[in-house]
Scaffold this active site. Structure first.
Site, PDB file in Angstrom:
ATOM      1  N   ASN A   1      -0.624   8.756   2.460  1.00 43.04           N
ATOM      2  CA  ASN A   1      -0.599   8.747   0.994  1.00 43.04           C
ATOM      3  C   ASN A   1      -1.814   9.437   0.393  1.00 43.04           C
ATOM      4  O   ASN A   1      -1.728  10.001  -0.688  1.00 43.04           O
ATOM      5  CB  ASN A   1      -0.556   7.304   0.463  1.00 43.04           C
ATOM      6  CG  ASN A   1       0.820   6.698   0.641  1.00 43.04           C
ATOM      7  OD1 ASN A   1       1.669   7.274   1.319  1.00 43.04           O
ATOM      8  ND2 ASN A   1       1.048   5.541   0.060  1.00 43.04           N
TER       9      ASN A   1
ATOM     10  N   GLU B   1       8.574   5.769   3.126  1.00 40.10           N
ATOM     11  CA  GLU B   1       7.789   4.811   3.915  1.00 40.10           C
ATOM     12  C   GLU B   1       8.389   3.402   3.821  1.00 40.10           C
ATOM     13  O   GLU B   1       8.489   2.683   4.822  1.00 40.10           O
ATOM     14  CB  GLU B   1       6.334   4.803   3.429  1.00 40.10           C
ATOM     15  CG  GLU B   1       5.579   6.067   3.833  1.00 40.10           C
ATOM     16  CD  GLU B   1       4.311   6.290   3.018  1.00 40.10           C
ATOM     17  OE1 GLU B   1       4.005   5.474   2.134  1.00 40.10           O
ATOM     18  OE2 GLU B   1       3.637   7.306   3.256  1.00 40.10           O
TER      19      GLU B   1
ATOM     20  N   ASP C   1       0.132  21.365 -42.340  1.00 37.43           N
ATOM     21  CA  ASP C   1      -0.440  21.542 -43.659  1.00 37.43           C
ATOM     22  C   ASP C   1      -0.274  23.006 -44.040  1.00 37.43           C
ATOM     23  O   ASP C   1      -0.454  23.873 -43.189  1.00 37.43           O
ATOM     24  CB  ASP C   1      -1.939  21.259 -43.537  1.00 37.43           C
ATOM     25  CG  ASP C   1      -2.365  20.170 -44.458  1.00 37.43           C
ATOM     26  OD1 ASP C   1      -1.488  19.479 -44.981  1.00 37.43           O
ATOM     27  OD2 ASP C   1      -3.585  20.018 -44.637  1.00 37.43           O
TER      28      ASP C   1
ATOM     29  N   VAL D   1       0.840  -1.202   0.000  1.00 37.04           N
ATOM     30  CA  VAL D   1       0.000   0.000   0.000  1.00 37.04           C
ATOM     31  C   VAL D   1       0.875   1.253   0.000  1.00 37.04           C
ATOM     32  O   VAL D   1       0.558   2.254  -0.636  1.00 37.04           O
ATOM     33  CB  VAL D   1      -0.952  -0.014   1.223  1.00 37.04           C
ATOM     34  CG1 VAL D   1      -1.723   1.288   1.332  1.00 37.04           C
ATOM     35  CG2 VAL D   1      -1.913  -1.171   1.123  1.00 37.04           C
TER      36      VAL D   1
ATOM     37  N   ASP E   1      -0.787  13.592   1.449  1.00 37.98           N
ATOM     38  CA  ASP E   1      -0.284  13.768   0.087  1.00 37.98           C
ATOM     39  C   ASP E   1      -1.376  14.260  -0.845  1.00 37.98           C
ATOM     40  O   ASP E   1      -1.115  15.035  -1.754  1.00 37.98           O
ATOM     41  CB  ASP E   1       0.242  12.430  -0.458  1.00 37.98           C
ATOM     42  CG  ASP E   1       1.615  12.118   0.095  1.00 37.98           C
ATOM     43  OD1 ASP E   1       2.136  12.948   0.850  1.00 37.98           O
ATOM     44  OD2 ASP E   1       2.152  11.046  -0.218  1.00 37.98           O
TER      45      ASP E   1
ATOM     46  N   ASP F   1      -6.452  13.691 -44.749  1.00 35.81           N
ATOM     47  CA  ASP F   1      -5.497  13.837 -43.648  1.00 35.81           C
ATOM     48  C   ASP F   1      -5.799  12.883 -42.493  1.00 35.81           C
ATOM     49  O   ASP F   1      -4.999  12.765 -41.572  1.00 35.81           O
ATOM     50  CB  ASP F   1      -5.521  15.275 -43.096  1.00 35.81           C
ATOM     51  CG  ASP F   1      -4.979  16.271 -44.085  1.00 35.81           C
ATOM     52  OD1 ASP F   1      -4.139  15.865 -44.905  1.00 35.81           O
ATOM     53  OD2 ASP F   1      -5.407  17.437 -44.058  1.00 35.81           O
TER      54      ASP F   1
ATOM     55  N   GLU G   1      -1.283   6.140  -4.332  1.00 34.72           N
ATOM     56  CA  GLU G   1      -2.734   6.157  -4.565  1.00 34.72           C
ATOM     57  C   GLU G   1      -3.207   7.451  -5.208  1.00 34.72           C
ATOM     58  O   GLU G   1      -4.144   7.467  -6.002  1.00 34.72           O
ATOM     59  CB  GLU G   1      -3.496   5.971  -3.240  1.00 34.72           C
ATOM     60  CG  GLU G   1      -3.463   4.588  -2.657  1.00 34.72           C
ATOM     61  CD  GLU G   1      -2.226   4.383  -1.788  1.00 34.72           C
ATOM     62  OE1 GLU G   1      -1.333   5.244  -1.805  1.00 34.72           O
ATOM     63  OE2 GLU G   1      -2.147   3.345  -1.104  1.00 34.72           O
TER      64      GLU G   1
END
Lengths: 127, 910
Positions: B732, B707, B326, B279, B736, B642, B284
């Site tokens: 996390n 960690e 182009d 984990v 975070d 194109d 995450e």
């Protein structure tokens, strides 16, 4: 805890009122700050009063056991640090004031004050 | 059923389609609509919200987290398991909202471009939506309309069609109903056919529909592009990164599991540790924050008129090292402008922008007044009288627009610049007769009654007009054309063509009275014995923003190459004006590309800046050749042809205004204002996004590494597990989560386009990032273990709280470290990222809640911390700033040394 509740009963309504004031009369608060930073003597006086009040509260209450205690302790320390900054580094007050007054951050600060003020008022008067 | 229509006589065509020149009956049309379906191009069905939501879970990282959640539930740790699931759910919701928004914007754009067609049903004209046109319908074709289906022409009146979107040829094609007796014929040669998606420039006519929807030429290309696959670089990078993370999770988990067993720990503890570790390694917050960074970029790009269809495309553009553009519409405005008028032995230079009917006149480098030059006035009068197109100011778009042939429009604008308004002229000199432009005759002739005489004006291809001239205007009079005159005109013509200018000749003749009593009586027989007046040389106007955008692209180390169907000389002249072609650059033509194998082409691309006379197949080969060289290529396009190269390119950019639906469908980005400058701005935005993603990844991975080191260190030192699974998720996701989102809002750095983009490796994480991760993770691990070891023997709950809080405080500081790889945090504007300030305040508040509120204490197994403990944690965590500041100091020194060395080399070379 008695001291915590006593201090919370003073801080709570005071912060709550200022929090509401920031939203209701935002321009008034910006003006107060603007005028305060223009007047050097007021900054010094405000700093000395804040520092003295901070020392008294930290002396009375420096407990870190639960959330109300931590908030009240942090308010005391905040007062002490703010007062010291006003005296030692008044230019920093100018800088932070300019930024806070010109940005939407004042609303965020007001929101925080509402939250903390309401919480302290609740635990001291209604819990 | 017939498969070729151009070689059949009309009765056979009508019979095969079971229709008449009066069209189908209403009932038959309804029946055929049911049988064949709508006349619409095949398009991918937009995904529903449920499908978009489920797609968010299609990632190896998510699979691991789902497995981790399952294991945690099996271990009866319901709170931890629920937290992991909640994280995944939140991630999926954010992703779904973002993708849904982008899809809706695109659908809105599509609705905006729906058009109508005029058909004959039961002998009456009806206006119906394009999608209801069926096989056998007789189309009524009018100037300015878009052709709704492939159709065989029945009748025409000076019908000219712009098929550039289909064939790449910018010259208008004249259409006529005559059968062409050849079996196999390329699309541009089928002059008795009109094709879905092309535009009617002039004239009118009728045509019977032979194919609709995906049976049309456009439709077949649309089906073809769905089989080409290409992947945006970021998507591939994230995939590689995910694989690397999975490998690391597997290796580290196995190592720790074995280590734990050797050290005699019980299986449940080791298992818990391994799950915690898995984990902790998985960032995450990464999917959410990448989606947010990209979505913010998409929002910012939409303000710059670039609509992003795929979120990751915005970052990919930042990596582009080659932009293949182009010519028409992107580099030039697709508005021909007369730049020079050669008359009476003098060359007048004409200024002005696009079709706007004003501009200065210069002769010999000095500004002159056209009114003082009778020879120029005559040329202007010929221009105004003969040109048939209309030029009007389009109020809604704030620009000058044209209906009719662009060449004639340019000549008409010249007439107005010189002072002749066509409407005023026609009041004084009534129209008498006209011979429309014919591709066989190669000229257009008109007759007006001027001062009682029939005045014939002719404009057309120089060789055709000069062949009909016997006289020339000199010194205000007509005199016979001599051999020297012809040689002089030939030299001027070669000189103008050599500079890539398109040249049209103008001539006049006073016709004898009574030669053409009726307007229709003007025949080619009457057009001879002309007096040569002038050459009009014209150029497709450059878009005004091109020069500045090219400078920015060059500074940014981006190679811009121009691709066009035009002639080599024309292409090179325009590319030179635009700053794309420079002395020494090579120009490849389609024919030259045909002679090379794919490998040869890839090897010879160095120094090529223009590809001329190319077909859609060449474009696809060019894109693939650049990819073969390892370049990230962005390709712009508008036409149907194109679409395959747009899909094949790393990044397809379609033009919003002039682009066809097929091109927009195939592209990753649509430029709503067709502005080349917007592409360069988008590159800057893309680079900013790439840098931001790197900052966020650095921040998240350094936390994960910290960690992992804490857990591994504790295991090696024989300590209990210093941090629990729920605490890791808190760090996390919550700590975070807010800080990395705030970091994602970091303002754009300066100088993003001042140097070439360093090609990223496939894992995104470069050497510098890896070193920084180690420099950040080491203080985190050492500091946390140092504080943990002081408590765990007496009070494990307090020790857990200390290590959780220490890691959290490390992260508060580290988010500020990650703002720049070289600048000190004290050199940066403290207030420039208000989100980061707000987020830091918020996570401090949340950490206080985590430590002091009973609810979070029960989830995170924390206990209150005293002030002295806080005062011990904060300085330890602040060490991460000291370490990073020292690294930044030496890094800045190295950058300065390199800059000096580069400057020395530059001076030496000079």
């Amino acid at each position: 805890m008695t001291t915590t509740l006593f201090l919370a009963s003073i801080w709570g309504p005071l912060i709550l009122a200022v929090g509401v004031g920031v939203f209701v009369s935002r321009s008034y608060y910006v003006r107060i700050y603007r005028e305060l930073e223009k007047d050097a003597l007021s900054v010094l006086t405000f700093g000395m009063v804040s520092m003295a009040a901070g020392i008294i509260q930290v002396g009375m209450h420096n407990v870190w056991g639960n959330l109300p205690e931590v908030i009240v302790s942090l308010l005391g320390w905040g007062l002490l640090i703010k007062g010291t900054t006003f005296i030692v580094a008044p230019k920093l007050v100018d800088m932070s004031g300019d930024w806070a007054a010109d940005s939407k951050l004042i609303s965020v600060v007001g929101g925080f004050m509402l939250l903390i003020g309401a919480y302290l008022t609740y635990i001291s008067y209604f819990a | 059923m017939l498969t070729t229509w151009h070689n059949k006589e009309l009765p056979a065509v009508l019979e095969a389609l079971r229709t008449t020149e009066n069209g189908l009956s209403a009932n038959e049309a309804v029946r055929r609509l049911k049988e064949d379906g709508f006349n619409a191009l095949p398009e991918a069905k937009p995904d529903g919200l449920a499908a978009i939501f489920l797609r968010q879970f299609r990632s190896p990282l998510i699979y691991i987290l789902l497995a981790a959640s399952g294991i945690v539930f099996l271990m009866h740790e319901y709170i931890d398991g629920s937290i992991i699931l909640a994280v995944l759910l939140f991630n999926a919701i954010v992703g779904t909202i973002q993708e849904g928004k982008a899809q809706n914007t695109l659908l809105a754009l599509k609705k905006f471009v729906e058009t109508t067609a005029t058909v004959l049903r039961d002998g009456r004209e009806l206006t119906i939506p394009d999608r209801e046109v069926v096989r056998g319908d007789v189309l009524v074709l009018q100037e300015g309309e878009k052709i709704p289906a492939d159709a065989r022409v029945i009748a025409t009146n000076n019908l000219k069609v712009d098929e550039a979107s289909l064939t790449g040829e910018s010259e208008p094609v004249s259409k006529n109903p005559e059968a062409i007796q050849k079996d196999a014929l390329a699309t541009p040669e089928q002059r008795n056919m009109v094709f879905k998606g092309s535009n009617i420039l002039a004239g009118n006519g009728r045509a019977v529909v032979v194919a609709t929807g995906q049976n049309t030429i456009i439709g077949k290309i649309a089906v073809q592009i769905s089989t080409i696959d290409s992947e945006i670089p970021l998507k591939a990078n994230i995939r590689y990164l995910s694989r690397a993370i999975i490998s690391v999770v597997a290796a580290v988990s196995a190592f720790l599991f074995v280590l734990g067993l050797i050290r005699g720990q019980d299986v449940v503890t080791i298992f818990t540790t391994v799950v915690s570790l898995a984990v902790s390694i998985i960032p995450e917050g990464l999917p959410i924050v990448i989606t947010l960074v990209l979505a913010t970029g998409v929002w910012r790009m939409s303000k710059r008129n670039a609509l992003i269809k795929k979120l990751q495309a915005v970052e990919a553009l930042g990596q582009a090292r080659v932009i293949a553009v182009d010519k028409t519409g992107t580099i030039t405005k697709n508005e021909l402008v007369v730049r020079e008028v050669y008359t009476d032995g003098k060359t007048f230079k004409i200024g002005g922008v696009g079709y706007e009917p004003k501009g200065p006149v210069e002769l010999g480098g000095k500004m002159v007044d056209a009114a003082n030059h009778p020879e120029l006035l005559l040329a202007g009068k010929v221009a105004a009288l003969c040109a048939g197109a209309r030029v009007t100011y389009v109020e809604a778009e704030g620009r000058w627009g044209v209906s009719g042939d662009p060449t004639e429009a340019a000549i008409r604008v010249l007439g107005e610049k010189v002072g002749f308004m066509k409407d005023d002229l026609m009041r004084e000199s009534p129209f008498v007769a006209e011979l429309p432009f014919d591709y066989k005759l190669k000229y257009h002739a008109t007759v007006y009654k001027v001062a009682g005489k029939n005045f014939l004006t002719v404009e057309g291809a120089p060789e055709a007009v000069l062949a009909l001239c016997t006289q020339i205007r000199r010194d205000g009079e007509s005199r016979p054309m001599r051999k020297q005159d012809k040689e002089e005109l030939g030299a001027v013509l070669i000189q103008m063509s050599g500079r890539g200018l398109r040249v049209v000749a103008g001539a006049v003749r006073d016709l004898p009275a009574g030669r053409q009593g009726k307007p229709s009586a003007l025949t080619p027989d009457a057009v001879h014995g002309l007096t040569f007046v002038s050459f009009f040389s014209m150029q497709d106007a450059l878009r005004p923003e091109v020069a500045e955008a090219m400078e920015r692209a060059t500074a940014a180390g981006i190679k811009v190459v121009m691709i066009t169907g035009d002639h080599k000389l024309t292409a090179r002249a325009i590319a030179k004006d635009a700053g794309i072609w420079k002395e020494g650059d090579k120009v490849y033509t389609g024919a030259e590309i045909d002679e090379m194998s794919d490998t040869e082409l890839a090897a010879k691309l160095e120094g090529v800046s223009v590809f001329a006379r190319v077909t859609p197949e060449h474009k696809l080969r060019i894109v693939n050749a650049y990819k073969k060289r390892g370049e990230i290529i962005a390709m712009t396009g508008d036409g149907v042809n194109d679409a395959p190269p747009l899909v094949a390119a790393d990044l397809g950019v379609a033009m919003g205004k002039i682009g066809t639906e097929v091109a927009k469908e195939a592209a990753d980005i649509i430029l709503l204002d067709d502005n080349f400058g917007s592409i360069v701005s988008a590159v800057e935005e893309g680079r900013s996004i790439y840098k931001t993603i790197k900052k966020v990844i650095l921040y998240l991975f350094s936390t994960s590494l910290g960690e992992v080191l804490v857990i591994t260190g504790a295991l090696l030192l024989g300590y209990p597990l210093p941090i629990l699974a729920a605490q890791i998720i808190w760090l996390n996701f919550v700590t975070d989560g807010f800080l990395d989102v705030a970091l994602a809002m970091e303002p754009k750095e300066e100088g993003l386009l001042s140097s070439a983009f360093k090609k990223p490796n496939k894992y995104i994480v470069d050497g510098l990032m890896a070193r920084r991760m180690v420099f950040m993770a080491l203080p985190m691990a050492l500091g946390t273990l140092f504080l943990f070891q002081g408590y765990f023997e007496n009070d494990l709950a307090k020790a857990w709280t200390i290590s959780l809080t220490t890691l959290a405080v490390f992260q508060w500081f580290n988010a500020w470290n990650c703002r720049s790889e070289s600048k000190s945090i004290f050199q940066m504007d403290f207030f420039s990222n208000k989100f980061l300030l707000g987020a830091t305040t918020l996570v401090i508040f949340l950490q206080i809640l985590a430590v002091y509120t009973p609810f979070l204490q029960s989830i995170l197994r924390t206990v209150p911390l005293s002030l002295s403990e806080w005062l011990m944690i904060i300085p330890v965590a602040a060490s991460i700033v000291v370490v990073e500041e020292v690294r930044k100091f030496f890094y800045r020194k190295r950058l300065d040394r390199n800059a000096y060395a580069a400057a020395d080399v530059h001076v030496a070379l000079q």
